[in-house]
Motif scaffolding. Structure first.
Motif, PDB file in Angstrom:
ATOM      1  N   LEU A  81       0.843  -1.203   0.000  1.00  0.00           N
ATOM      2  CA  LEU A  81       0.000   0.000   0.000  1.00  0.00           C
ATOM      3  C   LEU A  81       0.876   1.251   0.000  1.00  0.00           C
ATOM      4  CD1 LEU A  81      -1.996  -2.256   1.042  1.00  0.00           C
ATOM      5  CD2 LEU A  81      -3.192  -0.390   2.201  1.00  0.00           C
TER       6      LEU A  81
ATOM      7  N   PRO B 124     -15.862  -0.468   3.399  1.00  0.00           N
ATOM      8  CA  PRO B 124     -15.884  -0.457   1.932  1.00  0.00           C
ATOM      9  C   PRO B 124     -17.229   0.106   1.443  1.00  0.00           C
ATOM     10  CG  PRO B 124     -15.354  -2.640   2.818  1.00  0.00           C
ATOM     11  CD  PRO B 124     -15.907  -1.820   3.932  1.00  0.00           C
TER      12      PRO B 124
ATOM     13  N   LEU C  56     -13.035   2.603   1.987  1.00  0.00           N
ATOM     14  CA  LEU C  56     -12.381   1.910   0.881  1.00  0.00           C
ATOM     15  C   LEU C  56     -13.293   1.954  -0.343  1.00  0.00           C
ATOM     16  CD1 LEU C  56     -11.121  -1.267   2.814  1.00  0.00           C
ATOM     17  CD2 LEU C  56      -9.716   0.649   2.037  1.00  0.00           C
TER      18      LEU C  56
ATOM     19  N   ALA D  22     -13.315   1.213  -4.822  1.00  0.00           N
ATOM     20  CA  ALA D  22     -12.635   0.825  -6.059  1.00  0.00           C
ATOM     21  C   ALA D  22     -12.795   1.899  -7.139  1.00  0.00           C
ATOM     22  CB  ALA D  22     -13.180  -0.512  -6.559  1.00  0.00           C
TER      23      ALA D  22
ATOM     24  N   GLY E 208      -8.758   1.536  -4.466  1.00  0.00           N
ATOM     25  CA  GLY E 208      -8.318   0.315  -5.123  1.00  0.00           C
ATOM     26  C   GLY E 208      -8.105   0.521  -6.608  1.00  0.00           C
TER      27      GLY E 208
ATOM     28  N   THR F 230      -8.151  -1.665  -9.098  1.00  0.00           N
ATOM     29  CA  THR F 230      -8.941  -2.501 -10.024  1.00  0.00           C
ATOM     30  C   THR F 230     -10.325  -2.657  -9.421  1.00  0.00           C
ATOM     31  OG1 THR F 230      -8.193  -4.536  -8.928  1.00  0.00           O
ATOM     32  CG2 THR F 230      -6.944  -3.787 -10.856  1.00  0.00           C
TER      33      THR F 230
ATOM     34  N   GLU G 228      -3.205   4.343  -1.687  1.00  0.00           N
ATOM     35  CA  GLU G 228      -3.390   3.560  -2.906  1.00  0.00           C
ATOM     36  C   GLU G 228      -3.322   2.078  -2.551  1.00  0.00           C
ATOM     37  OE1 GLU G 228      -1.310   4.536  -6.781  1.00  0.00           O
ATOM     38  OE2 GLU G 228      -0.286   2.660  -6.208  1.00  0.00           O
ATOM     39  N   VAL G 229      -4.366   1.329  -2.964  1.00  0.00           N
ATOM     40  CA  VAL G 229      -4.453  -0.099  -2.648  1.00  0.00           C
ATOM     41  C   VAL G 229      -4.240  -0.887  -3.932  1.00  0.00           C
ATOM     42  CG1 VAL G 229      -5.865  -1.940  -1.672  1.00  0.00           C
ATOM     43  CG2 VAL G 229      -6.110   0.412  -0.808  1.00  0.00           C
TER      44      VAL G 229
ATOM     45  N   PRO H 103      -3.939  -4.229  -6.555  1.00  0.00           N
ATOM     46  CA  PRO H 103      -4.827  -5.384  -6.762  1.00  0.00           C
ATOM     47  C   PRO H 103      -4.464  -6.580  -5.882  1.00  0.00           C
ATOM     48  CG  PRO H 103      -4.133  -4.457  -8.859  1.00  0.00           C
ATOM     49  CD  PRO H 103      -3.310  -3.771  -7.817  1.00  0.00           C
TER      50      PRO H 103
ATOM     51  N   PRO I 204      -6.702  -7.390  -1.161  1.00  0.00           N
ATOM     52  CA  PRO I 204      -8.166  -7.247  -1.171  1.00  0.00           C
ATOM     53  C   PRO I 204      -8.643  -6.382  -0.013  1.00  0.00           C
ATOM     54  CG  PRO I 204      -7.544  -9.425  -0.378  1.00  0.00           C
ATOM     55  CD  PRO I 204      -6.273  -8.767  -0.840  1.00  0.00           C
ATOM     56  N   PHE I 205      -9.786  -5.727  -0.217  1.00  0.00           N
ATOM     57  CA  PHE I 205     -10.366  -4.890   0.832  1.00  0.00           C
ATOM     58  C   PHE I 205     -10.659  -5.699   2.101  1.00  0.00           C
ATOM     59  CE2 PHE I 205     -12.287  -1.435  -2.168  1.00  0.00           C
ATOM     60  CZ  PHE I 205     -10.997  -1.018  -2.469  1.00  0.00           C
TER      61      PHE I 205
END
Length: 538
Positions: free
Chosen positions: A43, A60, A77, A79, A111, A113, A136-137, A139, A142-143
């Protein structure tokens, strides 16, 4: 400034490593910096705002406006679905971030992706303007893993707090059993909570104080006046112009009928955390219990003691009303009904015969009161004595013996017979110590030898029969055998001679020699009794 309230607020957060107090001050919360330090290194922190902010939850959400479902201090969170199409314009991104800022979101995780390959520049700019940390997360993370990491960190943090609270409560309970419980409770309180403490009685006088620079009772006067005038669950707040007294809280100590018994006043430089308030509440409860015990609690034993001290004839020759009242008070002191019989129990410490209760008489007293379910316990020079309604079963005996003690358990009696029961129990105490056995009065054979016990009997034999025991074995054994036979047959020459297969004159000669050595009169009943008892222990 003064106010009345019934709660408190939490204190500030500090970073690891943590002391016990610092762990408690962060009760059920972690900081954003702590959380980010635990996340996978993949991250990236694109913008860091307030890393010391408290993090409430990780949420999320792909809603364009998730704020109705958020608490302050959340890590959101996404995407990037809300930033697709018309939501991806600079104005739409600005509006999205602004809504998060109004909801006091402390961080946004983006995220890469499946909707975006990179963090939109407009999003990074808006987060900087509104003071929201942007992460920045990739791929590969995962969340769900981020949410799980937060839950584990929160659980670990809470576990530390609960362990600390459990240890503090244990120390507080130990303080209650000390010879100076009020002072010890306050000392433990200020060790575990950053405060000073003053315990005041119902008369407004200080009973105990602890901590650095506690406020003078004169200064506390207005707060105590408001506190004592109120009723029901409440606290009083104030502040004084002195270091460590910026937040002063008064807690009333009340009886179960809402009568003021005193107050605990604490002062601190900051508002106490929820964990600290939990400790204070425990201390208030224990101090209130101690106050009740001194005043409104345990009324029956104090009334009974007063009646018997002032009117010792109450149980023996009082009026029927006095006797009934005394029996009622006695029953309440024994946690029993009026008709239940009672027993006297005495205890001796066989592991430490010279035992005295100077170490902690209160702890010893409470221990025996608990085991025998009675408030009528006396610490004595030989150990303790108690009056109980219990039969004192094997479980109670086993617990006492594990502590190194042996008991003499009396027979069931009525109140008038308690003095005599005490004498009967006391007569067996030396035997219990000598044999290291618990004895029951109703199971003992009541004889001189039975009461005397092996140790005392052996000493008696050594003293009374000393002149015979010092002879040569052959001569000694003959005289002792003849003496035993003669006493067994009540001084009959013929019966003794027949039993021992000796001539009558030989018996007379041996008995004469024995009594001459012993310097005793064979016709004296006391001498015969002493010799007979002594012979039982050879």
């Amino acid at each position: 400034m003064a106010a009345s309230t019934d709660g408190g607020t939490s204190g500030r957060v500090r970073s690891l490593p943590l002391s016990t107090e610092e762990v408690e001050s962060r009760f059920r919360s972690v900081t954003l910096s702590q959380f980010l330090a635990e996340l996978p290194h993949e991250l990236k922190i694109l913008h860091a705002a307030d890393l010391d902010a408290r993090l409430r939850w990780v949420e999320p959400s792909e809603l364009a406006d998730p704020t109705p479902y958020l608490m302050d201090g959340e890590f959101v969170l996404t995407a990037g679905l809300p930033l697709m199409d018309d939501g991806g314009t600079a104005d739409a991104v600005e509006a999205y971030v602004a809504r998060l800022a109004v909801a006091r979101v402390c961080a946004l995780g983006f995220g890469l992706t499946p909707y975006h390959d990179a963090v939109p520049p407009a999003l990074a700019a808006s987060c900087r303007r509104h003071g929201i940390t942007l992460v920045e997360v990739p791929p590969s993370v995962p969340f769900a893993a981020i949410g799980l990491q937060f839950a584990q960190l929160l659980e670990s943090d809470s576990a530390k707090v609960f362990r600390s609270l459990a240890e503090t409560n244990r120390l507080l309970m130990r303080s209650v059993l000390s010879p100076r419980p009020d002072q010890e409770v306050l000392a433990t309180l200020v060790q575990r909570v950053p405060c000073w403490a003053v315990l005041v009685g119902a008369d407004g006088k200080v009973r105990a104080r602890a901590g650095t620079r506690p406020a003078d009772v004169v200064l506390l006067g207005p707060l105590l006046e408001r506190l004592f005038q109120g009723s029901g669950p409440r606290i009083e707040l104030d502040r004084y112009p002195a270091e460590g007294s910026e937040f002063v809280v008064g807690h009333p100590l009340r009886s179960n009928r809402d009568v003021n018994l005193g107050a605990l006043v604490i002062g601190s430089a900051e508002r106490l955390s929820p964990a600290h308030n939990n400790i204070v509440s425990a201390a208030v409860g224990l101090l209130e219990l101690l106050s009740r015990q001194r005043t409104s609690g345990s009324l029956a034993p104090s009334q009974l003691a007063t009646a018997l001290l002032l009117h010792p004839e109450t149980l023996a020759a009082g009026t029927s009303r006095q006797i009934t009242a005394a029996k009622d008070l006695l029953a309440q002191s024994l946690s029993s009904s009026r008709s239940a019989p009672m027993r006297v129990v005495q205890g001796v410490n066989v592991d430490a015969p010279q035992w005295r209760s100077t170490d902690s008489p209160v702890r010893e007293l409470l221990q025996w009161r608990r085991i025998f379910d009675t408030k009528l316990v006396e610490i004595t020079d030989y150990g303790f004595a108690a009056v109980t309604r219990l039969k004192v079963d094997e479980a109670a005996v086993a617990e006492v013996e594990r502590l190194g003690w042996r008991l003499v358990v009396g027979d069931p009696v009525e109140p008038n017979d308690l003095p005599a029961a005490y004498q009967r129990v006391g007569s067996l105490r030396a035997r219990a110590r000598a044999t290291s056995e618990t004895l029951r009065v109703d199971s003992v054979t009541w004889s001189v030898t039975g009461l005397l016990g092996r140790e005392a009997g052996t000493m008696l034999a050594g003293q009374v029969l000393a002149p015979l025991l010092e002879l040569e074995p052959e001569r000694r054994d003959v005289l002792l055998e003849v003496l035993r036979g003669w006493l067994t047959h009540n001084g009959s020459w013929d019966a003794t001679a027949k039993a021992l297969s000796l001539h009558r004159n030989s018996v007379r000669r041996h008995i004469g020699a024995a009594f001459e050595l012993l310097e005793r009169d064979p016709n004296d009943p006391q001498s015969r009794a002493d010799l007979w008892i002594a012979l039982q222990y050879l």
